[in-house]
Enzyme design. Sequence first.
Site, PDB file in Angstrom:
ATOM      1  N   ILE A  25      14.167  20.207  44.822  1.00  0.00           N
ATOM      2  CA  ILE A  25      15.084  20.329  45.959  1.00  0.00           C
ATOM      3  C   ILE A  25      16.377  19.562  45.704  1.00  0.00           C
ATOM      4  O   ILE A  25      17.476  20.042  46.019  1.00  0.00           O
ATOM      5  CB  ILE A  25      14.413  19.794  47.239  1.00  0.00           C
ATOM      6  CG1 ILE A  25      13.147  20.583  47.557  1.00  0.00           C
ATOM      7  CG2 ILE A  25      15.378  19.845  48.428  1.00  0.00           C
ATOM      8  CD1 ILE A  25      12.206  19.870  48.517  1.00  0.00           C
TER       9      ILE A  25
ATOM     10  N   PHE B  25       7.974  24.672  44.999  1.00  0.00           N
ATOM     11  CA  PHE B  25       9.043  23.677  44.886  1.00  0.00           C
ATOM     12  C   PHE B  25       8.562  22.341  45.431  1.00  0.00           C
ATOM     13  O   PHE B  25       7.592  22.258  46.186  1.00  0.00           O
ATOM     14  CB  PHE B  25      10.301  24.134  45.632  1.00  0.00           C
ATOM     15  CG  PHE B  25      10.108  24.277  47.119  1.00  0.00           C
ATOM     16  CD1 PHE B  25      10.403  23.222  47.979  1.00  0.00           C
ATOM     17  CD2 PHE B  25       9.628  25.459  47.669  1.00  0.00           C
ATOM     18  CE1 PHE B  25      10.219  23.345  49.348  1.00  0.00           C
ATOM     19  CE2 PHE B  25       9.444  25.595  49.039  1.00  0.00           C
ATOM     20  CZ  PHE B  25       9.740  24.534  49.881  1.00  0.00           C
ATOM     21  N   CYS B  26       9.256  21.271  45.019  1.00  0.00           N
ATOM     22  CA  CYS B  26       8.984  19.924  45.508  1.00  0.00           C
ATOM     23  C   CYS B  26      10.283  19.135  45.431  1.00  0.00           C
ATOM     24  O   CYS B  26      11.338  19.701  45.149  1.00  0.00           O
ATOM     25  CB  CYS B  26       7.864  19.256  44.706  1.00  0.00           C
ATOM     26  SG  CYS B  26       8.191  19.154  42.934  1.00  0.00           S
ATOM     27  N   THR B  27      10.236  17.839  45.665  1.00  0.00           N
ATOM     28  CA  THR B  27      11.460  17.043  45.771  1.00  0.00           C
ATOM     29  C   THR B  27      12.270  17.034  44.481  1.00  0.00           C
ATOM     30  O   THR B  27      13.456  17.356  44.472  1.00  0.00           O
ATOM     31  CB  THR B  27      11.126  15.595  46.175  1.00  0.00           C
ATOM     32  OG1 THR B  27      10.302  15.605  47.334  1.00  0.00           O
ATOM     33  CG2 THR B  27      12.395  14.812  46.453  1.00  0.00           C
TER      34      THR B  27
END
Length: 352
Positions: A226, A197-199
Amino acid sequence: MSTSETNNIKAPNHVTEYDSVTNNIVVAALYKFTRFADFEEYREPILNIMLDNEVKGTLLIASEGINGTISGTRQGIDNVLEYLRSIDAIGSFTFKESYTDAQPFYRTKVKLKKEIVTMGVENIDPLQSVGRYVKPSDWNALISDPDVILIDTRNDYEVKIGTFQNAVNPNTETFREFPEYVAKELDPAKHKKVAMFCTGGIRCEKSTAFMREQGFEEVYHLEGGILKYLEEVPASDSMWEGDCFVFDNRVSVNHNLEKGSYEQCFACRMPITQAEMQSPAYIKGESCPHCIDKATDEQKARFREREHQMQLAQKRGEAHIGSDVIDVIEKRKAAKIEARRQADEANKAKAD
């Protein structure tokens, strides 16, 4: 955010919504991987449409697509997004919105880049191969599986202020270091299921494509990142802990996508807590506990001058912006003055 095309979805009730009086600044995060061969021709038109609508923020364009976060009024953002959709190579795209009561960017930039998110590995193409998208509503079940290794693909300073329960921190300073982390720490034979996952999703487009090329077969990533998870999953059901770092003046957002509890050291760009701001090492615009021993005297002097100029600009009711935008604005003003001059001369000629 997947490369499939869907419209933006209205935020659930737990998320701060748009309000024309208070939360009247729209912050739109967007990206799209696409074949954008003539991207260089669009830098100035995109910059002009942003300036015309007083939209701030940064958009990166490259042969592989577009990426960035912009902010402005509801009408201004809508106008810019409509123009971007009108570009054949871009077309429709998904994006995520949040709302705030103050402009989170000082500048307006459109940058030409080699990559819209820099990994530094040749021939990684998310349009050809990418991990399996997992919707926010299904994410908790996936990362609760004991056979899944959960990896946060963001930088160390982002991870430290908030991440998912049981997530692995690769301790990278930049995304360029991620391939080295994979080579040293991960093994397709051992790590059968990998969730990432990332922003906002874009780094996972590249990281999952890279992982698949390295032989990892069962690779997943959080669709929309996110920010989409915080938007759709109520805090009572959430496996997220802390704030989410964002690359604008808000520094971080909480689970309601409101400005979080962190500020930023303008010298080293690290997020800092209120407690750290009480430290003797914290001098606004010059240093913080993270960088007090790292900056040279020359750098500190430069930071002091930058802070001084920002304070002067604030007193004048202006934003302290970069010379690149100032140059564009001045050129456009000059062009308008010249156009008016020519029009006046033409009218005089007709009158004669």
